[in-house]
Design an enzyme around this catalytic site. Structure first.
Site, PDB file in Angstrom:
ATOM      1  N   LYS A 143       0.845  -1.197   0.000  1.00  0.00           N
ATOM      2  CA  LYS A 143       0.000   0.000   0.000  1.00  0.00           C
ATOM      3  C   LYS A 143       0.884   1.252   0.000  1.00  0.00           C
ATOM      4  O   LYS A 143       0.622   2.217  -0.729  1.00  0.00           O
ATOM      5  CB  LYS A 143      -0.950  -0.023   1.207  1.00  0.00           C
ATOM      6  CG  LYS A 143      -2.054  -1.048   1.038  1.00  0.00           C
ATOM      7  CD  LYS A 143      -2.899  -1.299   2.279  1.00  0.00           C
ATOM      8  CE  LYS A 143      -3.849  -2.470   2.004  1.00  0.00           C
ATOM      9  NZ  LYS A 143      -4.731  -2.832   3.118  1.00  0.00           N
ATOM     10  N   GLN A 189      -4.970  -1.521   9.234  1.00  0.00           N
ATOM     11  CA  GLN A 189      -4.853  -2.853   8.638  1.00  0.00           C
ATOM     12  C   GLN A 189      -5.482  -3.895   9.558  1.00  0.00           C
ATOM     13  O   GLN A 189      -5.222  -3.920  10.760  1.00  0.00           O
ATOM     14  CB  GLN A 189      -3.362  -3.156   8.382  1.00  0.00           C
ATOM     15  CG  GLN A 189      -3.102  -4.442   7.623  1.00  0.00           C
ATOM     16  CD  GLN A 189      -3.654  -4.432   6.205  1.00  0.00           C
ATOM     17  OE1 GLN A 189      -3.726  -3.402   5.552  1.00  0.00           O
ATOM     18  NE2 GLN A 189      -4.043  -5.599   5.716  1.00  0.00           N
ATOM     19  N   ASP A 220     -10.997   2.667   3.242  1.00  0.00           N
ATOM     20  CA  ASP A 220     -11.270   1.228   3.111  1.00  0.00           C
ATOM     21  C   ASP A 220     -12.754   0.970   2.830  1.00  0.00           C
ATOM     22  O   ASP A 220     -13.127  -0.126   2.401  1.00  0.00           O
ATOM     23  CB  ASP A 220     -10.912   0.509   4.418  1.00  0.00           C
ATOM     24  CG  ASP A 220      -9.611  -0.265   4.330  1.00  0.00           C
ATOM     25  OD1 ASP A 220      -9.268  -0.715   3.230  1.00  0.00           O
ATOM     26  OD2 ASP A 220      -8.945  -0.416   5.374  1.00  0.00           O
TER      27      ASP A 220
HETATM   28  N1  GUN Z   1      -6.921  -6.999   5.723  1.00  0.00           N
HETATM   29  C1  GUN Z   1      -7.153  -7.764   4.616  1.00  0.00           C
HETATM   30  N2  GUN Z   1      -7.656  -7.007   3.623  1.00  0.00           N
HETATM   31  C2  GUN Z   1      -7.747  -5.750   4.103  1.00  0.00           C
HETATM   32  C3  GUN Z   1      -8.185  -4.508   3.542  1.00  0.00           C
HETATM   33  O1  GUN Z   1      -8.616  -4.409   2.386  1.00  0.00           O
HETATM   34  N3  GUN Z   1      -8.098  -3.422   4.356  1.00  0.00           N
HETATM   35  C4  GUN Z   1      -7.653  -3.506   5.631  1.00  0.00           C
HETATM   36  N4  GUN Z   1      -7.629  -2.395   6.363  1.00  0.00           N
HETATM   37  N5  GUN Z   1      -7.241  -4.629   6.184  1.00  0.00           N
HETATM   38  C5  GUN Z   1      -7.285  -5.739   5.421  1.00  0.00           C
END
Ligand code: GUN
Length: 281
Positions: free
Chosen positions: A52, A96, A119
């Site tokens: 990211k 996350q 998100d």
């Molecule tokens: N954990 C697995 N996929 C995601 C996601 O798309 N966003 C976040 N914040 N955590 C995750």
């Protein structure tokens, strides 16, 4: 043999479009910044978070990184989110998941300002999606819509079956397909005659987290098959929820794992960061 939908190439195309948008915003005096919070050091989360941040760098937006120890309290995390909510130089906040078990994920998600919820997990974002109002959309399902559209696959009027009902993928996926005027069915582990249901699909989207569950006897000939799974098979090789080698010969188009849906999630997160400027306007 099916056409292989190349998520890597499509995500790169999107990231290059976002690079231009980020440059235009910068020229107009707006620097977009994403804050990424990770609690603990779950190995998969470390990889996702690194990718990211790399994505932000690629399109030319800022990222702030908060790598907090496993024993961080819920209160400490909520305090950090409050600070980031208040900062005008922070456009997006991403926590996350999964979080350590002593922290309640719902409480944390709800603490994020919906205007910074890149998100798309906040109940307000989900509610807005449900009634067709502006808001952030969960990145993986938004990425799948882009994969379909940019591959020239018509959605309106199609029978779509979403296998899996998670808050992050299955449910928002169904809502997005409905918004595109598909006829949508959500199937899950308690669905009776599952294969009969999935075989109705013109577009079958699989997000169950079970390696190679879907074989050709779940798939109508000529269907489009989208595989959201990221698993390891018996030889520790990465695989999806769809048995690719078995299904590919009978369908019209299919996403591979890796290189299908996965790269799209980050592209759509970056898209949400750019879009956040409008929502915050
Ligand atoms: N954990 C697995 N996929 C995601 C996601 O798309 N966003 C976040 N914040 N955590 C995750």
């Amino acid at each position: 043999m099916a056409a292989i939908i190349d998520g890597k190439a499509i995500s790169l195309q999107i990231k290059d479009e976002l690079k231009e948008k980020a440059a235009a915003l910068k020229a107009a005096g707006t620097n977009v910044t994403l804050a990424v919070i990770q609690v603990g050091s779950n190995p998969a989360s470390c990889v996702y978070v690194r990718n990211k941040k790399k994505g932000c760098e690629y399109i030319g937006i800022g990222s702030l990184s908060y790598e907090l120890p496993e024993e961080t309290t819920q209160e400490e995390l909520l305090t950090l989110i409050e600070e980031l909510n208040a900062r005008v130089d922070v456009n997006g906040i991403l926590v996350q998941l999964p979080l350590p078990t002593h922290i309640d994920e719902d409480t944390v998600i709800r603490a994020i300002d919906p205007k910074k919820d890149v998100d798309g997990f906040h109940p307000q974002s989900v509610g807005a999606l449900c009634i067709g109002q502006p808001g952030f959309v969960s990145c993986t399902p938004a990425g799948i819509i882009q994969l379909l559209k940019r591959s020239g696959i018509e959605i309106a009027g199609k029978e779509c079956v979403v296998l899996g009902r998670s808050n992050i993928v299955g449910k928002p996926m169904a809502l997005l397909l409905l918004r595109e005027n598909a006829t949508v069915t959500i199937a899950h582990s308690k669905t009776k005659d599952l294969k009969e249901v999935t075989k109705r699909a013109d577009i079958l989207i699989v997000a169950v987290g079970r390696p190679k569950l879907v074989t050709r006897d779940y798939v109508k000939e000529g269907a489009v098959v989208i595989d959201v799974g990221i698993n390891r098979d018996e030889n520790n090789k990465m695989c999806g929820d769809v048995d690719f080698d078995d299904v590919a010969p009978v369908c019209n188009a299919i996403t591979p794992v890796p290189g299908g849906v996965g790269p799209m999630t980050i592209a759509m997160l970056l898209n949400n960061c750019i879009e956040s400027v409008k929502l915050q306007g």
